[in-house]
Design a protein around this motif. Sequence first.
Motif, PDB file in Angstrom:
ATOM      1  N   HIS A 154       0.823  -1.208   0.000  1.00  0.00           N
ATOM      2  CA  HIS A 154       0.000   0.000   0.000  1.00  0.00           C
ATOM      3  C   HIS A 154       0.854   1.255   0.000  1.00  0.00           C
ATOM      4  O   HIS A 154       2.076   1.188   0.137  1.00  0.00           O
ATOM      5  N   HIS A 159       1.279   3.804   2.007  1.00  0.00           N
ATOM      6  CA  HIS A 159       1.885   4.439   3.179  1.00  0.00           C
ATOM      7  C   HIS A 159       3.409   4.323   3.107  1.00  0.00           C
ATOM      8  O   HIS A 159       3.962   3.253   2.811  1.00  0.00           O
ATOM      9  N   HIS A 179       6.037   1.583   3.966  1.00  0.00           N
ATOM     10  CA  HIS A 179       5.999   0.290   3.265  1.00  0.00           C
ATOM     11  C   HIS A 179       6.651   0.305   1.884  1.00  0.00           C
ATOM     12  O   HIS A 179       6.721  -0.732   1.244  1.00  0.00           O
ATOM     13  N   HIS A 220      -7.937  -0.942   6.115  1.00  0.00           N
ATOM     14  CA  HIS A 220      -6.908   0.041   6.444  1.00  0.00           C
ATOM     15  C   HIS A 220      -7.323   1.398   5.867  1.00  0.00           C
ATOM     16  O   HIS A 220      -8.373   1.513   5.235  1.00  0.00           O
ATOM     17  N   ASP A 239      -0.894  -4.064   6.345  1.00  0.00           N
ATOM     18  CA  ASP A 239      -1.502  -3.364   7.475  1.00  0.00           C
ATOM     19  C   ASP A 239      -3.003  -3.619   7.439  1.00  0.00           C
ATOM     20  O   ASP A 239      -3.619  -3.580   6.372  1.00  0.00           O
ATOM     21  N   HIS A 295      -5.230  -0.937  12.826  1.00  0.00           N
ATOM     22  CA  HIS A 295      -4.101  -1.858  12.957  1.00  0.00           C
ATOM     23  C   HIS A 295      -4.543  -2.921  13.950  1.00  0.00           C
ATOM     24  O   HIS A 295      -5.583  -2.772  14.610  1.00  0.00           O
TER      25      HIS A 295
HETATM   26 ZN   LIG Z   1      -0.295   1.573   6.611  1.00  0.00          ZN
END
Ligand SMILES: [Zn+2]
Length: 248
Positions: free
Chosen positions: A61, A63, A66, A134, A155, A193
């Motif tokens: 993803h 974010h 990552h 998420h 996540d 999370h």
């Molecule tokens: Zn994330």
Amino acid sequence: MDLKVTVLGASGSYPGPGAACSGYLVQGGGVNVVVDLGPGSLANLQRHLPLDQLDAVILSHAHADHWVDLTGLHVAHKYFFGREGLPVYVTAENRERAALLIDGAEPVFEFREITDGTTVRCGALDVVFSGTHHYVETLAVRVGVGSSSVAYSADTGPDWSFEEFTTYRQGPVDLAVCEATHLADAEHLGILHLSARQAGEMARRAGVGRLVLTHLQPGSDRGVYHLEGREAFGREIEVAGEHVDYEV
Ligand SMILES: [Zn+2]
């Protein structure tokens, strides 16, 4: 050994002291795939594999914790190895962000968009994705070869489960690498999370073979995650260690 997962980084959300963010080298059937490339993971990857021997990259993803080490991989492939066409499996949003951050991302990388339910064949590996719970589009991944399989939660909040793979998609999960960003005492905050307890319980219900907790809050006490996760899973578990590998 059919599949080997080497942890390149297990620090959740931001790098810890000397500890990299999410990254996992998955090897099987003669194929080398890296799943996530968070800060620090590219440095650690090179202790296990020369960068020109990567066959594909999978990013869960958009974010930053990552994937932003994709920038360094681009420089290495473009200016040092003269390589083009490395497949990078990404969500549409992640592809957009990567293209913004990396000048000339293509043709060094060949972006292939993935979403919930996408299945791809990566050499000998069968790869399937499942959308998690998420803040942005996030894809858990199951990698299978022969009768062996590993899965990674990416996540997720508590409304996703490895059952997406074990029940609805491609069969059992021998080894599950699951995020556990916090402990049960933070569940009431409702963040998307998992706690170690939630990860253990979810993995038990989904019937996974072995459980490895990862994406731990930097600086936290691994022993507490281990105890909480083990109690919920009902069997022994492991807490991901940088440079540690797990085989199935
Ligand atoms: Zn994330």
